[in-house]
Design a protein around this motif. Structure first.
Motif, PDB file in Angstrom:
ATOM      1  N   THR A  48       0.840  -1.185   0.000  1.00 61.43           N
ATOM      2  CA  THR A  48       0.000   0.000   0.000  1.00 61.43           C
ATOM      3  C   THR A  48       0.877   1.237   0.000  1.00 61.43           C
ATOM      4  O   THR A  48       2.064   1.176   0.265  1.00 61.43           O
ATOM      5  N   ASN A  49       0.301   2.351  -0.271  1.00 62.34           N
ATOM      6  CA  ASN A  49       1.040   3.599  -0.403  1.00 62.34           C
ATOM      7  C   ASN A  49       1.142   4.342   0.918  1.00 62.34           C
ATOM      8  O   ASN A  49       0.786   5.500   1.030  1.00 62.34           O
ATOM      9  N   ARG A  50       1.614   3.634   1.908  1.00 58.21           N
ATOM     10  CA  ARG A  50       1.885   4.218   3.211  1.00 58.21           C
ATOM     11  C   ARG A  50       0.689   4.960   3.791  1.00 58.21           C
ATOM     12  O   ARG A  50       0.816   6.014   4.381  1.00 58.21           O
ATOM     13  N   GLY A  51      -0.506   4.438   3.547  1.00 56.26           N
ATOM     14  CA  GLY A  51      -1.709   5.027   4.097  1.00 56.26           C
ATOM     15  C   GLY A  51      -2.338   6.106   3.238  1.00 56.26           C
ATOM     16  O   GLY A  51      -3.367   6.645   3.594  1.00 56.26           O
ATOM     17  N   PRO A  87       1.056   8.536 -10.382  1.00 53.43           N
ATOM     18  CA  PRO A  87       1.599   7.344  -9.719  1.00 53.43           C
ATOM     19  C   PRO A  87       2.291   7.743  -8.403  1.00 53.43           C
ATOM     20  O   PRO A  87       3.000   8.757  -8.343  1.00 53.43           O
ATOM     21  N   PHE A  88       2.056   6.957  -7.362  1.00 50.29           N
ATOM     22  CA  PHE A  88       2.499   7.343  -6.021  1.00 50.29           C
ATOM     23  C   PHE A  88       3.990   7.646  -5.966  1.00 50.29           C
ATOM     24  O   PHE A  88       4.395   8.674  -5.413  1.00 50.29           O
ATOM     25  N   TRP A 124      -3.302  12.820  -4.182  1.00 54.70           N
ATOM     26  CA  TRP A 124      -3.176  11.904  -3.061  1.00 54.70           C
ATOM     27  C   TRP A 124      -3.586  12.594  -1.762  1.00 54.70           C
ATOM     28  O   TRP A 124      -3.338  13.768  -1.567  1.00 54.70           O
ATOM     29  N   ARG A 125      -4.203  11.812  -0.868  1.00 59.30           N
ATOM     30  CA  ARG A 125      -4.615  12.314   0.452  1.00 59.30           C
ATOM     31  C   ARG A 125      -4.299  11.271   1.514  1.00 59.30           C
ATOM     32  O   ARG A 125      -4.402  10.081   1.264  1.00 59.30           O
ATOM     33  N   ARG A 126      -3.967  11.778   2.685  1.00 64.09           N
ATOM     34  CA  ARG A 126      -3.805  10.871   3.838  1.00 64.09           C
ATOM     35  C   ARG A 126      -5.202  10.548   4.349  1.00 64.09           C
ATOM     36  O   ARG A 126      -6.087  11.377   4.288  1.00 64.09           O
TER      37      ARG A 126
END
Length: 69
Positions: free
Chosen positions: A21-24, A32-33, A66-68
Motif C-alpha cells: 500500500t502507499n503508506r496510508g 503514480p504514487f 493523493w490524500r492521507r
C-alpha cells in the motif's frame, strides 16, 4: 489440512497487500504514487524538518491527487 493451507495462503496474500500500500495514502486518478512522492520530496527537502515540511509535503501530494486517510 486443506483449510489450514488455504488460511495460510490468504494470510500471506493479505500481508503482501499491506506491504504494497502507499503508506496510508489514497488517491483516485492520481499521479503514480512513487512519482508524486519523489516530486514532493524534492520540493520540500530544503524546508526544516517538522510541521512546516509535513504540511508542504501533504499539500504537494494533494496537488498530485493523493490524500492521507
Amino acid at each position: 489440512m486443506f483449510s489450514r493451507r488455504f488460511a495460510l495462503l490468504v494470510a500471506a496474500s493479505l500481508g503482501l497487500v499491506a506491504c504494497t500500500t502507499n503508506r496510508g495514502w489514497s488517491g483516485e486518478n492520481a499521479t503514480p504514487f512513487d512519482t508524486a512522492q519523489a516530486d514532493c520530496d524534492g520540493k520540500t527537502r530544503e524546508l526544516p524538518a517538522g510541521k512546516e515540511r509535513e504540511s508542504a509535503f501533504d499539500a504537494c501530494m494533494k496537488e498530485h491527487g493523493w490524500r492521507r486517510p
